[in-house]
Design a protein around this motif. Sequence first.
Motif, PDB file in Angstrom:
ATOM      1  N   UNK A 244     -64.788  -5.444   8.553  1.00 45.62           N
ATOM      2  CA  UNK A 244     -64.205  -4.133   8.850  1.00 45.62           C
ATOM      3  C   UNK A 244     -63.526  -4.062  10.213  1.00 45.62           C
ATOM      4  N   UNK A 245     -63.950  -4.893  11.171  1.00 46.91           N
ATOM      5  CA  UNK A 245     -63.313  -4.912  12.497  1.00 46.91           C
ATOM      6  C   UNK A 245     -63.273  -6.345  13.012  1.00 46.91           C
ATOM      7  N   UNK A 246     -62.202  -6.678  13.701  1.00 49.54           N
ATOM      8  CA  UNK A 246     -62.163  -7.945  14.433  1.00 49.54           C
ATOM      9  C   UNK A 246     -62.751  -7.675  15.812  1.00 49.54           C
ATOM     10  N   UNK A 247     -64.019  -7.965  15.962  1.00 53.22           N
ATOM     11  CA  UNK A 247     -64.718  -7.622  17.202  1.00 53.22           C
ATOM     12  C   UNK A 247     -64.156  -8.354  18.406  1.00 53.22           C
ATOM     13  N   UNK A 257     -69.829  -6.159  22.959  1.00 55.18           N
ATOM     14  CA  UNK A 257     -71.128  -6.821  23.030  1.00 55.18           C
ATOM     15  C   UNK A 257     -72.167  -6.108  22.172  1.00 55.18           C
ATOM     16  N   UNK A 258     -72.135  -4.761  22.212  1.00 53.98           N
ATOM     17  CA  UNK A 258     -73.097  -4.024  21.392  1.00 53.98           C
ATOM     18  C   UNK A 258     -72.871  -4.294  19.909  1.00 53.98           C
ATOM     19  N   UNK A 259     -71.610  -4.258  19.474  1.00 58.58           N
ATOM     20  CA  UNK A 259     -71.318  -4.439  18.047  1.00 58.58           C
ATOM     21  C   UNK A 259     -71.644  -5.854  17.576  1.00 58.58           C
ATOM     22  N   UNK A 260     -71.408  -6.838  18.429  1.00 59.01           N
ATOM     23  CA  UNK A 260     -71.777  -8.210  18.080  1.00 59.01           C
ATOM     24  C   UNK A 260     -73.293  -8.321  17.933  1.00 59.01           C
ATOM     25  N   UNK A 261     -74.013  -7.742  18.886  1.00 56.49           N
ATOM     26  CA  UNK A 261     -75.476  -7.791  18.843  1.00 56.49           C
ATOM     27  C   UNK A 261     -76.011  -7.083  17.592  1.00 56.49           C
ATOM     28  N   UNK A 288     -74.119 -19.775   2.763  1.00 51.28           N
ATOM     29  CA  UNK A 288     -72.834 -19.171   2.417  1.00 51.28           C
ATOM     30  C   UNK A 288     -72.513 -17.987   3.323  1.00 51.28           C
ATOM     31  N   UNK A 289     -73.552 -17.220   3.686  1.00 57.91           N
ATOM     32  CA  UNK A 289     -73.343 -16.066   4.555  1.00 57.91           C
ATOM     33  C   UNK A 289     -72.813 -16.498   5.918  1.00 57.91           C
ATOM     34  N   UNK A 290     -73.427 -17.520   6.497  1.00 55.29           N
ATOM     35  CA  UNK A 290     -73.009 -17.966   7.827  1.00 55.29           C
ATOM     36  C   UNK A 290     -71.667 -18.695   7.786  1.00 55.29           C
ATOM     37  N   UNK A 291     -71.406 -19.406   6.682  1.00 54.29           N
ATOM     38  CA  UNK A 291     -70.089 -20.050   6.548  1.00 54.29           C
ATOM     39  C   UNK A 291     -68.999 -19.000   6.332  1.00 54.29           C
ATOM     40  N   UNK A 298     -63.582 -17.422  13.401  1.00 60.74           N
ATOM     41  CA  UNK A 298     -64.178 -18.533  14.139  1.00 60.74           C
ATOM     42  C   UNK A 298     -64.637 -18.092  15.528  1.00 60.74           C
ATOM     43  N   UNK A 299     -63.828 -17.278  16.207  1.00 66.98           N
ATOM     44  CA  UNK A 299     -64.197 -16.834  17.556  1.00 66.98           C
ATOM     45  C   UNK A 299     -65.439 -15.942  17.527  1.00 66.98           C
ATOM     46  N   UNK A 300     -65.523 -15.072  16.524  1.00 65.55           N
ATOM     47  CA  UNK A 300     -66.698 -14.211  16.407  1.00 65.55           C
ATOM     48  C   UNK A 300     -67.929 -15.047  16.086  1.00 65.55           C
ATOM     49  N   UNK A 301     -67.776 -16.033  15.226  1.00 62.86           N
ATOM     50  CA  UNK A 301     -68.885 -16.929  14.895  1.00 62.86           C
ATOM     51  C   UNK A 301     -69.413 -17.612  16.155  1.00 62.86           C
ATOM     52  N   UNK A 302     -68.512 -18.072  16.997  1.00 69.25           N
ATOM     53  CA  UNK A 302     -68.926 -18.719  18.244  1.00 69.25           C
ATOM     54  C   UNK A 302     -69.627 -17.731  19.173  1.00 69.25           C
ATOM     55  N   UNK A 303     -69.168 -16.482  19.191  1.00 67.05           N
ATOM     56  CA  UNK A 303     -69.792 -15.471  20.030  1.00 67.05           C
ATOM     57  C   UNK A 303     -71.193 -15.133  19.521  1.00 67.05           C
ATOM     58  N   UNK A 304     -71.334 -15.046  18.195  1.00 67.45           N
ATOM     59  CA  UNK A 304     -72.644 -14.784  17.595  1.00 67.45           C
ATOM     60  C   UNK A 304     -73.627 -15.891  17.944  1.00 67.45           C
TER      61      UNK A 304
END
Length: 338
Positions: A244-247, A257-261, A288-291, A298-304
């Motif tokens: 829904x959003x590109x964080x 930071x809050x939305x990522x957390x 499958x969820x994490x992939x 990719x950038x959000x995955x790295x931030x998570x």
Amino acid sequence: MKLLSVAIPCYNSAAYMSHAIETLLSGGDDVEIIIVDDGSKDGTLEIAKQYEGKYPNIIKAVHQENGGHGEAVNTGLKYATGLYFKVVDSDDWVNEEALSKILSVLREMVVNSEKLDMLISNYVYEKVSLNKRKVIDYKGALPEGRLFGWSETKHFRNSQNILMHSVIYQTKMLKDCGLSLPKHTFYVDNIFVYYPLPYVKNIYYLNVDFYRYFIGRDDQSVNEKVMMGRIDQQLRVNKFMIDCHDLTKIKNKKLRNYMVKHLVMMLTVSTVFLVKDGSQESLQKKEELWRYLEKKNKRLYQEVNKYFLGKSMQMTSWTGRRIIVMGYHISRKIYGFS
């Protein structure tokens, strides 16, 4: 115009819905109560119509074909005429004294022509059968008793996620941002509170224990066995929140930071239940969820993955899976879920 519209989604709620309604009636003519009967098969609609007949200037009884909790919230928002909007589930209730204080704040905002997008208050886990309760507040994370923006927020503890129970949104903002919850899907309350956050500029935190969140029915959607049985719906909600959003493009660092957390927390819940199930199918769904997240952003995955939870939830060894489940049970004890 009403000050506050409150939607009460109801499905076969005849046995307990009156408690929620009666506590909200204490708000008087400032409140609009929209009881949405979601195709119930018991006396829910009849009770709603009785209340509407008794309080025609306060209560609206709306019937719809069964569309699930999210569609009932959508319908409540569609009928809402109040300046602010709240959802109260039919098995929950509110504290009347806290409601009075909230209405005073909202009234003050209107009188002073202050723009308020989101009011936050405390909520209480109510385990009535065990006579136990746990208050979730936002002390330390949010300034109290005044308007502020995301840049003034501080560190949110793991127990301080903003949930549907704790928020009142400006009605126009919700309609303008295009909020629409999916039909026939449980756990969409997470979308309700998460999706509008980037549109929120002005916030007010009132440190009162307002929302009472009932815990204890065997068929309740947050019952652990029920949640595990509905894991596919949780995964659907997780993917919606990812999409829904590109964080990574949210400019306000504290909001991002809050939305990522918050997203990490949601992914963690789904991961834990899949690991607890332990079947090959469930472990595959976990991967499958994490992939999905990695492929989608990719950038959000790295931030998570900068968060310990985000990284630890991807452990695949037997020992790693044991650590995930143990961490979940410890968290339940710490945050009062059990």
